[in-house]
Design a protein around this motif. Structure first.
Motif, PDB file in Angstrom:
ATOM      1  N   LEU A   1       0.574   5.187   0.308  1.00 28.21           N
ATOM      2  CA  LEU A   1      -0.105   6.677   0.524  1.00 28.21           C
ATOM      3  C   LEU A   1       0.049   7.846  -0.640  1.00 28.21           C
ATOM      4  CD1 LEU A   1      -2.524   8.083   2.564  1.00 28.21           C
ATOM      5  CD2 LEU A   1      -0.752   8.474   3.463  1.00 28.21           C
TER       6      LEU A   1
ATOM      7  N   VAL B   1      -2.959   2.210  -4.068  1.00 32.17           N
ATOM      8  CA  VAL B   1      -2.451   3.533  -4.010  1.00 32.17           C
ATOM      9  C   VAL B   1      -3.795   4.060  -3.524  1.00 32.17           C
ATOM     10  CG1 VAL B   1      -2.196   5.742  -5.509  1.00 32.17           C
ATOM     11  CG2 VAL B   1      -1.044   3.336  -6.102  1.00 32.17           C
ATOM     12  N   VAL B   2      -3.632   4.787  -1.937  1.00 37.36           N
ATOM     13  CA  VAL B   2      -4.180   5.457  -1.300  1.00 37.36           C
ATOM     14  C   VAL B   2      -4.050   6.696  -1.737  1.00 37.36           C
ATOM     15  CG1 VAL B   2      -5.196   5.419   0.647  1.00 37.36           C
ATOM     16  CG2 VAL B   2      -4.573   3.101   0.219  1.00 37.36           C
ATOM     17  N   SER B   3      -5.718   7.908  -0.951  1.00 37.53           N
ATOM     18  CA  SER B   3      -5.027   9.029  -0.619  1.00 37.53           C
ATOM     19  C   SER B   3      -6.139   9.338   0.336  1.00 37.53           C
ATOM     20  CB  SER B   3      -5.719   9.983  -1.300  1.00 37.53           C
ATOM     21  OG  SER B   3      -5.365  10.967  -1.289  1.00 37.53           O
ATOM     22  N   TYR B   4      -6.050   9.791   2.107  1.00 34.54           N
ATOM     23  CA  TYR B   4      -7.054  10.338   2.537  1.00 34.54           C
ATOM     24  C   TYR B   4      -7.391  11.855   2.207  1.00 34.54           C
ATOM     25  CZ  TYR B   4      -4.396   6.681   5.267  1.00 34.54           C
ATOM     26  OH  TYR B   4      -4.100   5.131   5.137  1.00 34.54           O
ATOM     27  N   GLU B   5      -6.737  12.340   1.365  1.00 34.12           N
ATOM     28  CA  GLU B   5      -7.741  13.965   0.706  1.00 34.12           C
ATOM     29  C   GLU B   5      -8.374  13.748   0.257  1.00 34.12           C
ATOM     30  OE1 GLU B   5      -4.527  16.266   0.245  1.00 34.12           O
ATOM     31  OE2 GLU B   5      -3.709  15.591   2.045  1.00 34.12           O
TER      32      GLU B   5
ATOM     33  N   GLY C   1      -9.838   6.643   2.682  1.00 35.53           N
ATOM     34  CA  GLY C   1      -9.717   6.918   1.541  1.00 35.53           C
ATOM     35  C   GLY C   1     -10.416   6.473   0.268  1.00 35.53           C
TER      36      GLY C   1
ATOM     37  N   ASP D   1      -1.090  12.141  -1.550  1.00 34.39           N
ATOM     38  CA  ASP D   1      -2.239  13.075  -1.221  1.00 34.39           C
ATOM     39  C   ASP D   1      -2.559  13.540  -2.782  1.00 34.39           C
ATOM     40  OD1 ASP D   1       0.269  14.041  -2.997  1.00 34.39           O
ATOM     41  OD2 ASP D   1       0.743  16.022  -1.575  1.00 34.39           O
TER      42      ASP D   1
ATOM     43  N   ARG E   1      -9.068   5.222  -3.614  1.00 36.89           N
ATOM     44  CA  ARG E   1      -7.999   3.806  -3.455  1.00 36.89           C
ATOM     45  C   ARG E   1      -8.298   3.510  -5.338  1.00 36.89           C
ATOM     46  NH1 ARG E   1      -7.725   1.566   1.161  1.00 36.89           N
ATOM     47  NH2 ARG E   1      -9.646   3.201   1.917  1.00 36.89           N
TER      48      ARG E   1
ATOM     49  N   ILE F   1      -4.303  11.405  -5.980  1.00 36.81           N
ATOM     50  CA  ILE F   1      -4.148  10.453  -6.229  1.00 36.81           C
ATOM     51  C   ILE F   1      -4.942  10.169  -8.004  1.00 36.81           C
ATOM     52  CG2 ILE F   1      -7.403   9.885  -5.669  1.00 36.81           C
ATOM     53  CD1 ILE F   1      -6.073   6.937  -5.009  1.00 36.81           C
TER      54      ILE F   1
ATOM     55  N   GLY G   1       0.968  -1.515  -0.332  1.00 36.70           N
ATOM     56  CA  GLY G   1       0.048  -0.416  -0.260  1.00 36.70           C
ATOM     57  C   GLY G   1       0.619   1.290   0.137  1.00 36.70           C
TER      58      GLY G   1
END
Length: 123
Positions: free
Chosen positions: A77, A119-123, A104, A79, A106, A81, A75
C-alpha cells in the motif's frame, strides 16, 4: 475474539541489498536489521517498527517456483501510486495490469527474482 496482524514475510532473493533499496525507495521504509543467516547466508530486514520484509539469500542456486506456487503476490500500500510506478521503472522493472477499481488504483510488477508485487493506493 483474537486480533492479529502480519508481522513479517521472509523472501529468498538473489541480491538482498538491491531488493532492500527498492523497498526503501518504494515504501519509505528503513533497514531494521541485517546479519548472518542459515546456510552461510545473509538477511536484511526492511520495514517499519511493527512490520517488515526479511530478504534472505544463501547465494546458492535455487529451483524456481512457477507463478502462484507457492505465492501469488505481495500487496504493498502506497500513498502516491504515480511516484511508486516511477520508482519501479527507475529500478529497471516493468509495471503491468494497471487497474482502477474499489478499493483503489493498482499495478503489478515482477522483481528480479520473479516475485510478483501488487502496488495499491486508496487515494
Amino acid at each position: 475474539m483474537a486480533k492479529g496482524r502480519l508481522e513479517h514475510a521472509n523472501l529468498t532473493v538473489s541480491d538482498p541489498d538491491r531488493s532492500a533499496e527498492l523497498l526503501k525507495k518504494l515504501l519509505g521504509w528503513r533497514e531494521r536489521w541485517r546479519g548472518p543467516a542459515m546456510n552461510g547466508g545473509e538477511t536484511i530486514h526492511v520495514g517499519e517498527d511493527l512490520d517488515y520484509i526479511a530478504l534472505y539469500t544463501d547465494r546458492q542456486p535455487h529451483e524456481r517456483f512457477s507463478k502462484g506456487a507457492p505465492l501469488n503476490h505481495l500487496g504493498l500500500l502506497v500513498d502516491d501510486i504515480d511516484l511508486a510506478e516511477r520508482t519501479v521503472i527507475e529500478a529497471g522493472l516493468e509495471p503491468f495490469s494497471h487497474g482502477d477499481y474499489e478499493p483503489g488504483r493498482r499495478f503489478y510488477f515482477f522483481d528480479w527474482d520473479g516475485i510478483e508485487f501488487e502496488v495499491v493506493s486508496y487515494e
